[in-house]
Design a protein around this motif. Structure first.
Motif, PDB file in Angstrom:
ATOM      1  N   UNK A   1       0.840  -1.214   0.000  1.00  0.00           N
ATOM      2  CA  UNK A   1       0.000   0.000   0.000  1.00  0.00           C
ATOM      3  C   UNK A   1       0.871   1.259   0.000  1.00  0.00           C
ATOM      4  N   UNK A   2       2.123   1.084   0.413  1.00  0.00           N
ATOM      5  CA  UNK A   2       3.078   2.195   0.352  1.00  0.00           C
ATOM      6  C   UNK A   2       4.181   1.782  -0.622  1.00  0.00           C
ATOM      7  N   UNK A   3       4.474   2.631  -1.620  1.00  0.00           N
ATOM      8  CA  UNK A   3       5.539   2.277  -2.578  1.00  0.00           C
ATOM      9  C   UNK A   3       6.865   2.062  -1.854  1.00  0.00           C
ATOM     10  N   UNK A   4       7.656   1.134  -2.360  1.00  0.00           N
ATOM     11  CA  UNK A   4       8.868   0.732  -1.631  1.00  0.00           C
ATOM     12  C   UNK A   4       9.906   1.852  -1.569  1.00  0.00           C
ATOM     13  N   UNK A   5       9.822   2.834  -2.505  1.00  0.00           N
ATOM     14  CA  UNK A   5      10.837   3.895  -2.429  1.00  0.00           C
ATOM     15  C   UNK A   5      10.628   4.827  -1.234  1.00  0.00           C
ATOM     16  N   UNK A   6       9.529   4.652  -0.514  1.00  0.00           N
ATOM     17  CA  UNK A   6       9.346   5.437   0.715  1.00  0.00           C
ATOM     18  C   UNK A   6       9.894   4.697   1.941  1.00  0.00           C
ATOM     19  N   UNK A   7      10.546   3.566   1.689  1.00  0.00           N
ATOM     20  CA  UNK A   7      10.925   2.670   2.781  1.00  0.00           C
ATOM     21  C   UNK A   7      11.602   3.401   3.960  1.00  0.00           C
ATOM     22  N   UNK A   8      12.505   4.340   3.647  1.00  0.00           N
ATOM     23  CA  UNK A   8      13.213   5.034   4.719  1.00  0.00           C
ATOM     24  C   UNK A   8      12.667   6.444   4.937  1.00  0.00           C
ATOM     25  N   UNK A   9      11.485   6.703   4.425  1.00  0.00           N
ATOM     26  CA  UNK A   9      10.984   8.082   4.500  1.00  0.00           C
ATOM     27  C   UNK A   9       9.545   8.120   5.002  1.00  0.00           C
ATOM     28  N   UNK A  10       9.352   7.551   6.152  1.00  0.00           N
ATOM     29  CA  UNK A  10       8.002   7.526   6.727  1.00  0.00           C
ATOM     30  C   UNK A  10       7.423   8.945   6.816  1.00  0.00           C
ATOM     31  N   UNK A  11       8.281   9.864   7.288  1.00  0.00           N
ATOM     32  CA  UNK A  11       7.831  11.239   7.488  1.00  0.00           C
ATOM     33  C   UNK A  11       7.357  11.865   6.165  1.00  0.00           C
ATOM     34  N   UNK A  12       8.156  11.634   5.124  1.00  0.00           N
ATOM     35  CA  UNK A  12       7.833  12.193   3.813  1.00  0.00           C
ATOM     36  C   UNK A  12       6.523  11.600   3.283  1.00  0.00           C
ATOM     37  N   UNK A  13       6.426  10.270   3.444  1.00  0.00           N
ATOM     38  CA  UNK A  13       5.223   9.604   2.962  1.00  0.00           C
ATOM     39  C   UNK A  13       3.988  10.112   3.719  1.00  0.00           C
ATOM     40  N   UNK A  14       4.149  10.255   5.035  1.00  0.00           N
ATOM     41  CA  UNK A  14       3.019  10.704   5.864  1.00  0.00           C
ATOM     42  C   UNK A  14       2.564  12.095   5.421  1.00  0.00           C
ATOM     43  N   UNK A  15       3.562  12.935   5.143  1.00  0.00           N
ATOM     44  CA  UNK A  15       3.276  14.302   4.701  1.00  0.00           C
ATOM     45  C   UNK A  15       2.436  14.296   3.422  1.00  0.00           C
ATOM     46  N   UNK A  16       2.740  13.343   2.537  1.00  0.00           N
ATOM     47  CA  UNK A  16       1.990  13.291   1.275  1.00  0.00           C
ATOM     48  C   UNK A  16       0.607  12.671   1.479  1.00  0.00           C
ATOM     49  N   UNK A  17       0.565  11.715   2.381  1.00  0.00           N
ATOM     50  CA  UNK A  17      -0.719  11.056   2.655  1.00  0.00           C
ATOM     51  C   UNK A  17      -1.669  12.007   3.394  1.00  0.00           C
ATOM     52  N   UNK A  18      -1.101  12.806   4.302  1.00  0.00           N
ATOM     53  CA  UNK A  18      -1.886  13.778   5.069  1.00  0.00           C
ATOM     54  C   UNK A  18      -1.324  15.177   4.787  1.00  0.00           C
ATOM     55  N   UNK A  19      -1.691  15.779   3.661  1.00  0.00           N
ATOM     56  CA  UNK A  19      -1.075  17.055   3.276  1.00  0.00           C
ATOM     57  C   UNK A  19      -1.323  18.189   4.273  1.00  0.00           C
ATOM     58  N   UNK A  20      -2.379  18.058   5.099  1.00  0.00           N
ATOM     59  CA  UNK A  20      -2.669  19.155   6.035  1.00  0.00           C
ATOM     60  C   UNK A  20      -1.886  19.058   7.342  1.00  0.00           C
ATOM     61  N   UNK A  21      -1.101  18.019   7.470  1.00  0.00           N
ATOM     62  CA  UNK A  21      -0.380  17.849   8.745  1.00  0.00           C
ATOM     63  C   UNK A  21       0.627  18.983   8.915  1.00  0.00           C
ATOM     64  N   UNK A  22       0.821  19.419  10.168  1.00  0.00           N
ATOM     65  CA  UNK A  22       1.779  20.489  10.450  1.00  0.00           C
ATOM     66  C   UNK A  22       3.197  19.898  10.351  1.00  0.00           C
ATOM     67  N   UNK A  23       3.999  20.361   9.368  1.00  0.00           N
ATOM     68  CA  UNK A  23       5.309  19.734   9.148  1.00  0.00           C
ATOM     69  C   UNK A  23       6.212  19.834  10.369  1.00  0.00           C
ATOM     70  N   UNK A  24       6.097  20.950  11.107  1.00  0.00           N
ATOM     71  CA  UNK A  24       6.953  21.102  12.292  1.00  0.00           C
ATOM     72  C   UNK A  24       6.580  20.069  13.355  1.00  0.00           C
ATOM     73  N   UNK A  25       5.282  19.912  13.571  1.00  0.00           N
ATOM     74  CA  UNK A  25       4.812  18.939  14.560  1.00  0.00           C
ATOM     75  C   UNK A  25       5.269  17.530  14.168  1.00  0.00           C
ATOM     76  N   UNK A  26       5.125  17.255  12.865  1.00  0.00           N
ATOM     77  CA  UNK A  26       5.494  15.922  12.377  1.00  0.00           C
ATOM     78  C   UNK A  26       6.998  15.685  12.566  1.00  0.00           C
ATOM     79  N   UNK A  27       7.779  16.723  12.256  1.00  0.00           N
ATOM     80  CA  UNK A  27       9.229  16.566  12.388  1.00  0.00           C
ATOM     81  C   UNK A  27       9.607  16.327  13.858  1.00  0.00           C
ATOM     82  N   UNK A  28       8.981  17.092  14.742  1.00  0.00           N
ATOM     83  CA  UNK A  28       9.276  16.914  16.174  1.00  0.00           C
ATOM     84  C   UNK A  28       8.890  15.505  16.632  1.00  0.00           C
TER      85      UNK A  28
END
Lengths: 657, 243
Positions: A144-171
């Motif tokens: 369900x998640x393309x394998x090229x996101x394997x090491x980029x959970x944060x990046x994938x999450x950001x794309x899946x939930x575009x409204x997420x606050x990037x600072x909160x997510x990074x923290x």
């Protein structure tokens, strides 16, 4: 054993001394699962519904009079969730005090709870992080998640939930990797993100805009947390307890706004409001109909104990305190309370209080108390509740993170009760919150109080500047206090500008009060005491009747018997505080392994391996330990596998397990 | 006109904190001696009561129609009477209120509109967009005035319970908790009769009594609450029998 002996034993270790329900996280009292089972079941149905539809819009309202078990119901919810494993999260939120910072208070309250340990010394937020990672891993495996996101959970999450606050997510992701608790402080909004730059909103110098920006940021953080909950399929129950303390219309409306946001826009949360019925009527008159209806759609009512449940309640407490040696005491209680309980069903607190009265009342009273004794009874009852609240705050400082509104509310109460202060008013300013006229010698002097309770250096500077401005308007005839906490004021060489301003403030006659772990207890415990009064959690046994304590009783206690000094006022004269450096943190200076050994050794020698905290502290100090009262309680509380804290009439008892 | 009758009838209204009372209610609650002197019985017809009372109205009392009932009414400021009624039963629709007050339709309209214009009454719409009337008090929330049903306590326990339950349901309106002071005033029983009925129902576990926030109540409301055998002051009750 004679009746006198049984009563004597119960007096020495009274299981019914406190009728207040402890915080749900610390509540060891046994649960009567049959009592209000329908309410518990209803809450779990709602929880299941939230889990199945994480983007649903559910809320619940639990009505119950004072002492009917509202806070205890939180314990049942929490216990059942613990049994379910990490399938859901839990947060208990206190009443809001400031309508302009409700989202910040909500965020703080949620994070205080998410930091609590659940099982295997793992906090709730750890469970959430692990659930997010596990879900991501599963999605990768199942494609369900393309394998090229394997090491980029944060990046994938950001794309899946575009409204997420990037600072909160990074923290959040940084915290999951490094487990640095300071990051939780930043997410909670209590620590400056100077070390973690990137949020332009927080660089605003205009404080009104800054407040609005912080409130908006807190709202985004709560929304973002909801997205994490949604992804992890892990609902969060948000229980609003002690809402009775909110009587201001603006606050109720602000709570309504928070509720509407939680219900309509935040994923995966289930807001539950716990209120007295008369308070709900007051809330209903103010709240938006949509919010009111959402809560009322799932209305639950707590009922009183039947006779059988009353006996079970008493027996459960006796067993907790006396284990197998409880039967004789139960028999004694039965003879004392049989006729009283036959009158009708009573709320659990009434039952506990009746047992307490039976134990405390002398078997052969010299005379019946009259109205002239009422005043003393009020002061006696308040002294007991005060020591209980003081020790609770001391034992769990994390539940009371630095908070400007809490501090100013406590000071306002304290000043209002004092005869040497008059005209206590709120200034409407963010950092110079209170003003009063205080007696200095024979003269009345205008006194102002500035606060800083966040580890951000710009608010600290703003509060000091506001204080300086106030002093400069009339340098000879004014007094200004700057109140802050040791934990939010780093020592030099950090924050050089703040320390420069502090020196200038002192040179202008300003008085700096830095609260350490010991002194802050008084402030927050006073607020906790006030919350208990507002929630109807203190009962007074007067000569003619028994009634719940009200604000006037609290004022009487503060005037006549309150031992805590929030500020160094003495004899009607404002004394300058010592110009010492910052207080030393008692937690850093103590040799904990040696202290642990000493506590164990002293308790082993004590009867029932139990000692009053004050007495134990004295014995430890005799052995050259420099520990403070708050430090001892917090340490003992943190060692739950070794020690247990019991409430006692004037201070806590510490028992070795 | 016999002045003594007039004084006693006015006292009857005053004792119950009422501006008006239905004639059948007056007949039931008046002392038996007065009833006998007026030549009435507790079950006298309304027409007979009207005939007996009419000669003793004087300047302070009158008999008027409220909805379908005839009422004994204390003469006075009609707008104040209307305002007191709204304070006693906030959230009633104008239509319901009109039927319960001893005013003609024209009088009611004039008085209500004038109070609305003066800002002493306000209107809220309910979910069905129907208007509901509330009093606006400069001193804070309105306090409930006594509004007894003017029923004597019923000697039969079951009937007593039924009357209590009916009054409870009327006051509850979906809120589950009913204030004891409101119930006491609604029934208008003697203090002893009400307290003993409540204590009995509680012992039978038909109702549960609850304490509450005394600071939110007036002194009069507190006095009309209930202190039980163990000295606990109880402010509200829930009906549990159906559980």
């Amino acid at each position: 054993m004679s009746r006198v002996d049984v009563r004597q034993q119960l007096l020495e270790r009274n299981p019914f001394l406190s009728s207040a329900s402890p915080e749900p996280w610390d509540n060891n009292f046994p649960d009567l699962t049959g009592l209000n089972k329908d309410v518990g079941d209803h809450i779990f149905t709602l929880l299941r519904g939230t889990r199945e539809g994480m983007r649903g819009t559910m809320a619940g309202l639990v009505l119950g009079e004072a002492g009917s078990g509202k806070t205890h119901m939180l314990k049942r919810v929490l216990d059942s969730m613990q049994e379910m494993g990490e399938g859901a999260l839990f947060a208990s939120i206190r009443a809001f005090l400031n309508p302009t910072s409700v989202f910040q208070d909500l965020r703080r309250g949620i994070f205080v709870n998410l930091k609590r340990k659940r099982r295997e010394h793992r906090s709730q937020i750890d469970f959430l992080g692990e659930a997010v990672k596990a879900r991501f891993h599963q999605d990768l495996v199942e494609g369900r998640v393309p394998s090229y996101y394997q090491d980029s959970l944060q990046l994938w999450f950001q794309e899946e939930y575009p409204d997420v606050d990037p600072r909160f997510l990074r923290l959040f992701y940084t915290y999951m990797d490094v487990k640095d608790s300071r990051l939780l402080g930043v997410m909670q909004g209590d620590i400056s993100d100077d070390d973690f730059p990137g949020n332009p909103d927080l660089k605003i110098d205009d404080f009104e805009s800054r407040d609005a920006a912080q409130e908006a940021e807190a709202q985004r953080a709560v929304l973002s947390l909801g997205m994490l909950l949604d992804y992890a399929k892990m609902p969060l129950i948000i229980c609003f307890d002690q809402l009775d303390a909110m009587s201001d219309e603006g606050l109720i409306q602000a709570w309504g706004r928070v509720s509407a946001e939680l219900i309509n826009n935040v994923y995966g949360v289930l807001p539950l409001a716990f209120l007295r019925s008369d308070k709900w009527n007051a809330f209903s008159a103010v709240l938006d109909n949509a919010v009111k209806d959402r809560y009322q759609n799932n209305l639950m009512v707590l009922r009183s104990c039947t006779l059988e449940e009353s006996w079970q309640l008493l027996e459960g407490r006796l067993r907790l305190y006396y284990e197998d040696d409880y039967e004789e005491k139960m028999e004694w209680l039965r003879t004392q309370l049989e006729a009283k309980l036959a009158v009708g069903d009573y709320a659990p607190r009434h039952v506990i209080e009746m047992a307490n009265r039976a134990i405390l009342q002398p078997l052969h009273p010299v005379r019946r108390p009259g109205p002239e004794d009422d005043r003393e009874e009020i002061l006696r009852a308040f002294a007991g509740v005060w020591s209980e609240e003081r020790d609770k705050v001391a034992a769990e400082p994390g539940l009371w993170p630095p908070n400007l509104d809490d501090l100013s509310c406590a000071l306002e109460l304290w000043l209002t009760a004092r005869s040497d202060c008059s005209s206590v008013v709120r200034t409407g300013q963010r950092f110079r919150v209170l003003e009063a006229e205080c007696l200095q010698g024979a003269e009345r002097v205008l006194c102002s109080f500035a606060f800083c309770a966040t580890r951000h250096n710009s608010p600290a500077r703003a509060a000091l500047n506001a204080g300086l401005k106030f002093l400069n308007e009339d340098p000879m005839g004014r007094i200004c206090y700057y109140v802050t906490e040791a934990s939010v004021l780093p020592a030099l060489p950090q924050w050089p500008k703040v320390h420069e301003l502090l020196s200038e403030f002192r040179n202008q006659g300003g008085r700096v009060v830095v609260l350490d772990e010991e002194t802050r207890v008084c402030w927050y415990a006073l607020l906790a005491l006030r919350n208990r009064i507002e929630a109807g959690d203190v009962r007074l046994y007067l000569s003619e009747e028994s009634r719940l304590a009200v604000r006037e009783d609290l004022m009487l206690f503060l005037r006549e018997r309150f031992e805590g000094e929030l500020l160094p006022f003495e004899g009607g004269k404002v004394e300058p505080p010592p110009l010492t450096d910052l207080p030393v943190d008692p937690f850093l200076t103590e040799d904990w392994p040696r202290l642990h050994e000493a506590i164990c050794s002293l308790l082993t020698q004590a009867p029932m391996r139990m000692m009053k905290a004050d007495f134990l502290l004295e014995r430890l100090r005799n052995q050259d330990f420099k520990i403070l009262h708050a430090g001892l309680l917090a340490y003992v509380k943190g060692q739950e596998e070794c020690f247990r804290l019991w409430p006692c009439e004037n201070g806590s008892l510490i028992q070795m397990v | 006109m016999d002045e003594r009758f007039n004084v006693e009838l006015e006292q009857l209204l005053q004792d119950r904190g009422r501006d008006f009372l239905s004639l059948s209610g007056v007949c039931k609650v008046m002392p038996s001696a007065l009833r006998a002197r007026l030549g009435l019985k507790s079950n006298s017809r309304v027409g007979e009561v009207q005939k007996a009372l009419q000669p003793h109205m004087g300047r302070n009392l009158e008999i008027r129609k409220a909805g379908r009932s005839l009422c004994l009414v204390r003469r006075g400021e009609k707008d104040e009477m209307l305002l007191r009624s709204v304070q006693a039963r906030p959230g009633k629709s104008p239509k319901t209120l009109r039927n319960s007050l001893p005013f003609t339709a024209a009088e009611f309209l004039r008085l209500t509109n004038s109070l609305l214009k003066e800002g002493r009454l306000r209107v809220e719409l309910n979910a069905r967009c129907e208007p509901l009337l509330f009093a606006v008090s400069p001193e804070g929330p309105p306090t409930l005035q006594p509004q007894p049903l003017a029923l004597a306590p019923v000697p039969d326990a079951e009937a007593e319970k039924a009357v209590l339950r009916a009054a409870f349901q009327e006051l509850e309106q979906g809120r589950i908790f009913v204030r004891i002071c409101d119930l006491r005033r609604r029934l208008g029983w003697s203090r002893e009769a009400f307290d003993s009925a409540l204590a009995r129902l509680r012992r039978e576990r038909t109702v549960q009594l609850h304490s509450g926030d005394v600071s939110a109540m007036t002194q009069e409301e507190l006095q009309d609450s209930f202190v039980d055998e163990n000295g606990f002051r109880m402010l509200s009750l829930t009906w549990t029998e159906a559980r």
